[in-house]
Each structure stands twice: as C-alpha cells, then as structure tokens.
Enzyme design. Structure first.
Site, PDB file in Angstrom:
ATOM      1  N   CYS B  85       0.826  -1.204   0.000  1.00 47.80           N
ATOM      2  CA  CYS B  85       0.000   0.000   0.000  1.00 47.80           C
ATOM      3  C   CYS B  85       0.864   1.261   0.000  1.00 47.80           C
ATOM      4  O   CYS B  85       1.587   1.500  -0.958  1.00 47.80           O
ATOM      5  CB  CYS B  85      -1.004  -0.034   1.150  1.00 47.80           C
ATOM      6  SG  CYS B  85      -2.341   1.165   0.956  1.00 47.80           S
ATOM      7  N   HIS B 195      -3.908  -4.992   0.112  1.00 45.07           N
ATOM      8  CA  HIS B 195      -3.500  -5.480   1.432  1.00 45.07           C
ATOM      9  C   HIS B 195      -3.603  -7.003   1.471  1.00 45.07           C
ATOM     10  O   HIS B 195      -4.695  -7.529   1.662  1.00 45.07           O
ATOM     11  CB  HIS B 195      -4.403  -4.884   2.515  1.00 45.07           C
ATOM     12  CG  HIS B 195      -4.167  -3.431   2.746  1.00 45.07           C
ATOM     13  ND1 HIS B 195      -3.278  -2.969   3.675  1.00 45.07           N
ATOM     14  CD2 HIS B 195      -4.677  -2.340   2.134  1.00 45.07           C
ATOM     15  CE1 HIS B 195      -3.250  -1.643   3.644  1.00 45.07           C
ATOM     16  NE2 HIS B 195      -4.092  -1.246   2.718  1.00 45.07           N
ATOM     17  N   GLU B 197      -2.816  -8.962   3.781  1.00 50.19           N
ATOM     18  CA  GLU B 197      -3.239  -9.414   5.122  1.00 50.19           C
ATOM     19  C   GLU B 197      -4.743  -9.285   5.322  1.00 50.19           C
ATOM     20  O   GLU B 197      -5.281  -9.764   6.311  1.00 50.19           O
ATOM     21  CB  GLU B 197      -2.465  -8.635   6.198  1.00 50.19           C
ATOM     22  CG  GLU B 197      -2.922  -7.204   6.450  1.00 50.19           C
ATOM     23  CD  GLU B 197      -2.419  -6.179   5.428  1.00 50.19           C
ATOM     24  OE1 GLU B 197      -1.832  -6.589   4.398  1.00 50.19           O
ATOM     25  OE2 GLU B 197      -2.627  -4.975   5.658  1.00 50.19           O
TER      26      GLU B 197
END
Lengths: 258, 219
Positions: B85, B195, B197
């Site tokens: 990001c 992202h 995650e």
C-alpha cells in the site's frame, strides 16, 4: 474485471455475545462472535462489521478481547462500531485488530472529533454511522430525512444528506447508512435516501436496515447506488448464506467476488 | 539452523496487528519482528514495508526514523522485500498527494490521484477511495503468484495509484476507471497496492509465498 460490490454481515454484540439471535444450522454455540465471524469468513463475506451494544466500560474490555480473537483468525476487513467516543477508543480497537471504526453519536456531539480522528488515524479507517428517519418534507416539497439517536427515539434536527456531506468533508472514509424506518421490517433498504447520499458524497456508502430477501440486496445496489450492503438477520437465521446472496446478485448483473 | 525471521517495519502508521497475525497464520515457526529498530530490521531474513494514511505523514516518520536508508539497505543487500500500500507508494519517485511529496525514488515512477470526478468507461461515478475487492491481472510470472489464480481479487483501500516508468516491472494491473499498476516487482522487491493481510485466502497464499521466496525474480 472491476471493483466488486461488498456483502457485509453485521454482528450485534453485547458483553461478548452476539444478540438478536443467530441460528446457523450446524453451530451449537450460536452466540459466540468469534465462531460466527469465522463462519462468515469461510462463506466468503467481503467484510465483517461488529457492532458493540455494550453499555459499560468493564464490558468494553470484553469487546477488545473479542476483536483481538476475531482479528487473529479472520483475514478480511473488520469494522467495529459502538461506544467509540474518544481517540483512545479508536486506538484501542485498531490495536486489537480492527481495520475501521464506526463513529455515530460522538460525531453528533462533537463533529470536530471526526476531523481529529481522520487526521490521527487516516480517513480509510473512519466510518461514519448514520441512523436516519424520514420526516416532514422540506418547504419546497422535497423529501427530508433527519438523524436520530438513541435507537431512533431522539430527533436531532440534522438533515441526513447534509450531515453525510459534512462528515466526508471532515475526513470520513465511508458512510454506514441505516434507515431507522426500515430496520427490522424486512421491507428492503430505503433506496431513495441511500441513492441521494451516494450521489452526494465521493466515498463509499454501505446500505443498512430492512433486508428481508435477496432482491433487497440487489435493489440496494441498483436503486440505492450502494457500494456495499449490510445485513444481519437473513444470514444469522440461515435463511440465506453469503454465497447464495453473492450468486444471486451476480446473476442480476452486479460485480461480485465469488 | 536459526529460526527464519521477518521484520514488519513499524513507523506508527496504521495497524500492523493484522500483518503480524496473518504471518503467524501462514509462517510456521518464523520469528515475526514488528519493529522500527535498524538492527532488528537489518538482521532479519526478509522485510515487510507496510503503510497506511497520508503520504506526507508516512514519509515524515520514515525520514525521522531514517527507515528509508534501512529499507534501501535491505533492498541492496538482496533480502526479499514486500512493500504494501503506502509502503509501495513510498518506493516511487514522487506522490502528488498532500500537494506533492518526494518519496524514495527507489523505483522510478509517480503516484497519482484517481480524481474528484472519477468515472468508469460508461460515465458512471466511481467512488474514491477505491475501496474493496478488485481483480489483479498477473502481467508476468513471479514466485509470489504461486497457487494464486490469475485475476484473483484482493482488498484495496487507496485514493492514489502507482504508475511506474519501466513497464517491464509491472507484475500486476487492476482496473478502476483506468488501468493502474497494482503490483510492481524488481529483483528482490515485490510491491503491492492491495493489502494481502486483508485479502482472505489469496492474500494468505501470497504472504506464504513471500515467506518461502529466496528473493530471485524468476519462478
């Protein structure tokens, strides 16, 4: 190949237990938010919203612990709303693993709080939750919606559309719009209000309140122009699964993550 | 043999809990260090360089903590580096966010705004930030794409996008009113706008692939 509309199951949690009842066919302990969040994650939910309806500070610690547990197992975005009043509440929830926080009455009491929160933590994690009800039309005959607090019992006199615009100007990254007229009715979203707000602001709008069937989810996007649809009971009671809802929306021409 | 280690660079911007717990989920016995300490980062086997929020604040903290030097040191040393990001954006030459902010210039290119009146090809309004699950088209083979289907969806939250000068670095693209570079890679660096995650199974697989990666670009 485009951005998908999102389906967001919502858990209302009181003192560490999901309330409003949840009835998955094959889960015995239906009130455990971690178990339920995991199930929705496995079903392919795009995000999870966790609404803390806890009243006291002691119970808030339970919430932080629950959020920690969910965040350590569920790797999709997690929004936590309810009881966010100070910057330290936001920090606590982000530290526990929330990605976004929902701010509602604290913004009405002190709009500057939203600016401070967006400055400190970034707009991407500030969701403004708006509870609106339709009221008497404006003098020119256009419909009017006002913000209500205390579960829809207390009017604030604030115009819902103007409020949404102001909150975005203050740094809100997303609007979670609940129609208090529709909430619990199963008659569908207030698509008139949702589309007006969605057109008025640049950030994503999540439609909430009133979902009773899958056509309501479709209409939230096609008529309400919502970027995401939030529902609780249709998923909690096993009437529909998240994959069924996504498939149905995709069949109606809506871009979904299947 | 010592336990393999991964440093998640922490400069106070955003929530690294999810990055650490996602790594713990896929990482077996890997040692996860969430840290801003130079020695801890430099001695780690691999590096994750995350970031959320506004670029000016991020770059301010990165420079104050001299983490730009640390990240570039790790890149030069050939360690596998995953930038995520705003971490990806920070590697570029310059961002137009906050009135224009100079970044690392480790990868030549610009970071641009989607625009106030962003629209799709049919003229429909597109919201900014670009928030949610979008497809990533794999533009070239890479070890980090192992077991991830071409076109898989990942979770994005950003208002600014990366445009690299060197097209040969473009490893993934996405479409949001316009095509943009959602993944760049060069040698031991893999930079993603989304992202991992927060991207469910596909994201976890990418993180697992990163932990297995020797830092060599070809599969």
């Amino acid at each position: 190949m485009a951005l998908a509309k999102r389906i967001i199951p919502c858990l209302d949690v009181d003192n560490g237990r999901v309330v409003k009842g949840v009835n998955f066919v094959d889960i015995r302990d239906a009130g455990d938010p971690v178990e339920i969040a995991r199930r929705y994650n496995d079903q392919g939910a795009d995000e999870i919203t966790f609404l803390d309806i806890t009243a006291t500070h002691e119970e808030r610690d339970t919430t932080v612990h629950t959020v920690e547990q969910i965040a350590s197992e569920v790797f999709i975005p997690l929004t936590v709303g309810g009881g966010i009043r100070e910057l330290k509440d936001i920090r606590n929830m982000l530290n526990a693993g929330a990605d976004k926080v929902g701010i509602n009455s604290a913004a009405i009491k002190n709009p500057e709080f939203v600016k401070a929160a967006a400055d400190k933590f970034g707009s991407q994690c500030i969701v403004i939750a708006i509870d609106a009800k339709q009221v008497e039309p404006n003098a020119d005959g256009t419909p009017r919606w006002e913000i209500f607090t205390h579960g829809g019992r207390r009017a604030t006199g604030i115009d819902a559309i103007e409020w949404a615009v102001r909150m975005v100007n203050y740094g809100a990254g997303e609007i979670l719009l609940t129609s208090m007229d529709r909430d619990g009715t199963k008659n569908g979203f207030d698509n008139d209000l949702t589309s007006r707000i969605s057109k008025a602001v640049q950030v994503p709008v999540i439609a909430s309140g009133g979902v009773g069937n899958l056509d309501h989810l479709v209409e939230g996007v096609t008529k309400g122009l919502a970027d995401a649809v939030l529902a609780a009971s249709i998923f909690h009671f096993g009437e529909y699964t998240v994959p069924e809802a996504k498939k149905y929306m995709a069949e109606h021409g809506i871009e979904m993550r299947l | 043999m010592t336990t393999p280690s991964v440093a998640v660079i922490d400069y106070g911007m955003g929530n690294l809990h999810s990055v650490a717990s996602a790594l713990a989920k896929v990482g077996g016995d890997v040692e996860i260090r969430v840290t801003d300490e130079r020695a801890q980062i430099i001695s780690a086997d691999r590096i994750i360089f995350p970031g959320v929020g506004a670029i000016r604040d991020c770059m301010g903290e990165i420079r104050r903590l001299k983490l730009d030097e640390v990240v570039n040191h790790c890149i030069d040393a050939g360690k596998p580096v995953l930038a995520v990001c705003v971490g990806m954006q920070a590697l570029m030459t310059r961002s137009e966010e906050n009135g224009g902010v100079d970044c690392f210039d480790t990868i030549a290119g610009q970071v641009r705004f989607f625009g106030e009146n962003h629209k799709d090809a049919d003229g429909n309004k597109l919201k900014v930030p670009h928030m949610g699950w979008n497809n990533v088209v794999q533009k070239k083979a890479h070890p980090l794409w192992k077991d991830i289907a071409d076109g898989s969806r990942f979770y994005f939250v950003h208002s600014y996008f990366v445009q690299a000068e060197d097209e040969s670095l473009v490893t993934g693209t996405s479409d949001y009113g316009r095509e943009f570079h959602s993944v760049l890679s060069r040698d031991n660096v893999f930079a993603a706008q989304f992202h991992p995650e927060k991207s469910g199974e596909a994201g976890l697989q990418l993180l697992k692939n990163f932990l297995d990666w020797d830092g060599k670009p070809s599969p």
